[in-house]
Scaffold this motif. Structure first.
Motif, PDB file in Angstrom:
ATOM      1  N   GLN A 175      46.458  47.573  63.255  1.00  0.00           N
ATOM      2  CA  GLN A 175      46.997  48.828  62.029  1.00  0.00           C
ATOM      3  C   GLN A 175      46.880  49.931  63.563  1.00  0.00           C
ATOM      4  O   GLN A 175      47.644  51.183  62.990  1.00  0.00           O
ATOM      5  CB  GLN A 175      46.025  49.022  61.114  1.00  0.00           C
ATOM      6  N   MET A 176      45.224  50.383  63.994  1.00  0.00           N
ATOM      7  CA  MET A 176      45.568  51.171  64.119  1.00  0.00           C
ATOM      8  C   MET A 176      46.485  50.795  65.726  1.00  0.00           C
ATOM      9  O   MET A 176      47.341  52.714  65.853  1.00  0.00           O
ATOM     10  CB  MET A 176      44.281  51.772  65.473  1.00  0.00           C
TER      11      MET A 176
ATOM     12  N   LYS B 247      29.877  50.973  58.820  1.00  0.00           N
ATOM     13  CA  LYS B 247      30.470  51.638  59.398  1.00  0.00           C
ATOM     14  C   LYS B 247      30.430  51.312  61.160  1.00  0.00           C
ATOM     15  O   LYS B 247      31.199  51.501  61.733  1.00  0.00           O
ATOM     16  CB  LYS B 247      30.127  53.112  59.559  1.00  0.00           C
TER      17      LYS B 247
ATOM     18  N   PRO C 147      31.664  45.992  64.469  1.00  0.00           N
ATOM     19  CA  PRO C 147      33.173  46.024  65.248  1.00  0.00           C
ATOM     20  C   PRO C 147      34.327  45.742  64.280  1.00  0.00           C
ATOM     21  O   PRO C 147      34.043  45.126  63.356  1.00  0.00           O
ATOM     22  CB  PRO C 147      32.750  44.807  65.978  1.00  0.00           C
ATOM     23  N   HIS C 148      34.981  46.645  65.446  1.00  0.00           N
ATOM     24  CA  HIS C 148      36.590  46.551  64.248  1.00  0.00           C
ATOM     25  C   HIS C 148      36.929  44.559  64.102  1.00  0.00           C
ATOM     26  O   HIS C 148      36.836  44.097  64.991  1.00  0.00           O
ATOM     27  CB  HIS C 148      37.645  47.365  64.757  1.00  0.00           C
ATOM     28  N   THR C 149      37.482  44.612  63.113  1.00  0.00           N
ATOM     29  CA  THR C 149      38.777  43.420  63.101  1.00  0.00           C
ATOM     30  C   THR C 149      39.655  43.143  63.948  1.00  0.00           C
ATOM     31  O   THR C 149      40.336  44.529  64.010  1.00  0.00           O
ATOM     32  CB  THR C 149      38.872  43.483  61.910  1.00  0.00           C
ATOM     33  N   ASP C 150      40.034  41.745  64.300  1.00  0.00           N
ATOM     34  CA  ASP C 150      41.741  41.947  64.364  1.00  0.00           C
ATOM     35  C   ASP C 150      42.354  43.406  63.888  1.00  0.00           C
ATOM     36  O   ASP C 150      43.716  43.433  64.015  1.00  0.00           O
ATOM     37  CB  ASP C 150      41.819  40.375  64.897  1.00  0.00           C
ATOM     38  N   ASP C 151      42.945  43.282  62.337  1.00  0.00           N
ATOM     39  CA  ASP C 151      43.924  43.233  62.094  1.00  0.00           C
ATOM     40  C   ASP C 151      43.367  44.814  61.640  1.00  0.00           C
ATOM     41  O   ASP C 151      44.279  45.736  61.874  1.00  0.00           O
ATOM     42  CB  ASP C 151      43.711  43.037  60.292  1.00  0.00           C
ATOM     43  N   ASP C 152      42.142  45.534  62.097  1.00  0.00           N
ATOM     44  CA  ASP C 152      41.496  46.677  62.160  1.00  0.00           C
ATOM     45  C   ASP C 152      42.299  47.532  63.576  1.00  0.00           C
ATOM     46  O   ASP C 152      42.939  48.303  63.187  1.00  0.00           O
ATOM     47  CB  ASP C 152      40.062  47.324  62.763  1.00  0.00           C
ATOM     48  N   LEU C 153      42.470  46.384  64.091  1.00  0.00           N
ATOM     49  CA  LEU C 153      43.365  47.008  65.439  1.00  0.00           C
ATOM     50  C   LEU C 153      44.667  47.167  65.584  1.00  0.00           C
ATOM     51  O   LEU C 153      45.148  47.990  66.242  1.00  0.00           O
ATOM     52  CB  LEU C 153      42.295  46.069  67.002  1.00  0.00           C
TER      53      LEU C 153
END
Length: 437
Positions: A14-15, A3, A6-12
């Motif tokens: 989606q957000m 947790k 860092p966030h992945t590009d895919d995470d970013l």
């Protein structure tokens, strides 16, 4: 599981899609360009544990440690080495607030002990489970006085109260429609005549003073409680917790509410916090007290147990009618000062205060003998005093700093010096030597 990665590009993506924007620049479009940082972050490359430790050692070496003769509400007292070790135990460091009594007996127990010690130290009937710091505790006490006074919304505050505390109280009072009026000071102490004249005007819910006051002076509050109570107002007293080990307590002065900061009970200065505010009062005001109160009882097996008790329902379900909306407490710092008082004992806390007193008077006498300093107020003081200087004060202050000494706090054209039990005779003599140049 990861947790903190860092966030992945895919995470970013989606957000961003969820909040209805396409890019991060769109997300921050409302932030003015003038305050946006467009450069490269000065972040080092990855390092091993040893390299990280070396880096922080190098950064730490850039600090200049100073021998502290400053006070004005924050003091450089001794901390027994065992306290940080005990405080870092996971069951203490990670606990937050004891909502469920059946699984929070340890936390409730130490809060109960904290309350017991603070009530004894202040000479008051009741203590709550601690506040954020001394300033907010004082503001809460002012609101408490107004709540107890019902239709009375005027609170008198001595000019000798710490200006930092006063600013916080003013902020709270502004949004609570409380009318703060200052009691003039004469010769560094609260004017008794001015107080009585203001009380005679009526409509006063409470009177706030400080002991020792901002200038370190131990004020004589004889007769204050009688004059205040004659007008059906409450007597509020702010004070440094450690000083109460030897000074007349708020309870002995006839105060209704005692408040202040507990930082002097061994909590390191640590750049301004976290600290712990104490708030104690007479038994008749217990229902107006903000925050938590822990009581001792027995469970269904007849064994000793601790519970949260006597908290008005408005605190949680009718918040607009509550005296205060504070629902938490500085539990970890309350544990800190509880450990401190337990380890030091009655005699240890008293001796630390006496050493502070003796050191301050030794320093004051030595400074006066140089012929370059004068006491601004010829009044009894505890471990802090205000002096004027016949030279260029800014130059002297810089000279202190260059010599590795934090030479008090500048108040007007003078210096407010404080001494604690940590200051040695050699350190005091060195300050005097620098000042006499």
């Amino acid at each position: 599981m990861y947790k903190y990665f860092p966030h992945t590009d895919d995470d970013l993506q989606q957000m961003l899609q969820r909040v209805g924007v396409k890019t991060l620049d769109d997300l921050y479009a409302e932030v003015p360009e003038s305050i946006r940082f467009r450069g490269e972050y000065q972040l080092p490359e990855e390092m091993s544990e040893l390299e990280v430790r070396q880096l922080f050692d190098q950064l730490g070496s850039q600090n200049t440690p100073l021998v502290c003769f400053a006070g004005a509400g924050v003091y450089d007292h001794y901390t027994p080495a065992v306290i940080p070790q005990l405080l870092q135990r996971s069951e203490l460091l990670t606990s937050y607030t004891p909502y469920q009594a059946e699984i929070s007996q340890g936390t409730l127990h130490y809060i109960f002990e904290y309350q017991s010690m603070m009530a004894e130290l202040t000479g008051m009937d009741i203590s709550n489970a601690s506040m954020y710091d001394g300033s907010t505790a004082t503001a809460e006490a002012v609101m408490m006085a107004v709540a107890a006074g019902k239709k009375q919304r005027r609170v008198l505050v001595s000019e000798t109260v710490d200006p930092k505390v006063l600013e916080v109280v003013k902020t709270y009072a502004h949004f609570q429609d409380i009318d703060l009026q200052m009691i003039p000071a004469k010769d560094g102490v609260t004017s008794r005549a001015a107080l009585e004249a203001q009380l005679a005007g009526g409509g006063v819910a409470g009177v706030l003073v400080q002991q020792p006051n901002y200038y370190g002076i131990v004020e004589d509050y004889s007769g204050f409680a009688d004059a205040i109570h004659a007008q059906k107002a409450l007597f509020l007293m702010n004070g440094v917790a450690a000083d109460l080990a030897v000074l007349k307590t708020p309870g002995e002065w006839g105060a209704d509410i005692a408040v202040g900061d507990g930082q002097s009970l061994g909590i390191p200065m640590q750049f301004g916090g976290p600290y712990v505010g104490y708030l104690c009062c007479t038994e008749k005001l217990i229902r107006k007290m903000p925050g938590r109160i822990v009581g001792k009882t027995v469970d269904n097996r007849g064994q000793r147990a601790f519970v949260l008790t006597l908290q008005a329902r408005e605190q949680h379900i009718r918040r607009q009618k509550a005296t205060s909306n504070i629902c938490s407490n500085q539990s970890l710092m309350a544990l800190f000062v509880t450990m401190y008082m337990s380890l030091m004992g009655r005699q240890g806390v008293k001796e630390a205060a006496e050493l502070s007193y003796a050191g301050a008077h030794y320093l004051c006498d030595a400074l006066l003998k140089t012929g370059r300093f004068k006491l601004v107020y010829d009044q009894p003081f505890f471990n802090e005093f205000l002096v004027s200087y016949d030279g260029e004060a800014d130059t002297l202050y810089e000279r202190f700093i260059k010599a590795g000494v934090l030479g008090g706090i500048r108040v007007g054209d003078g210096f407010l010096f404080a001494v604690t039990e940590k200051r040695t005779k050699e350190e005091i003599d060195n300050l005097v030597k620098i000042a006499a140049l």
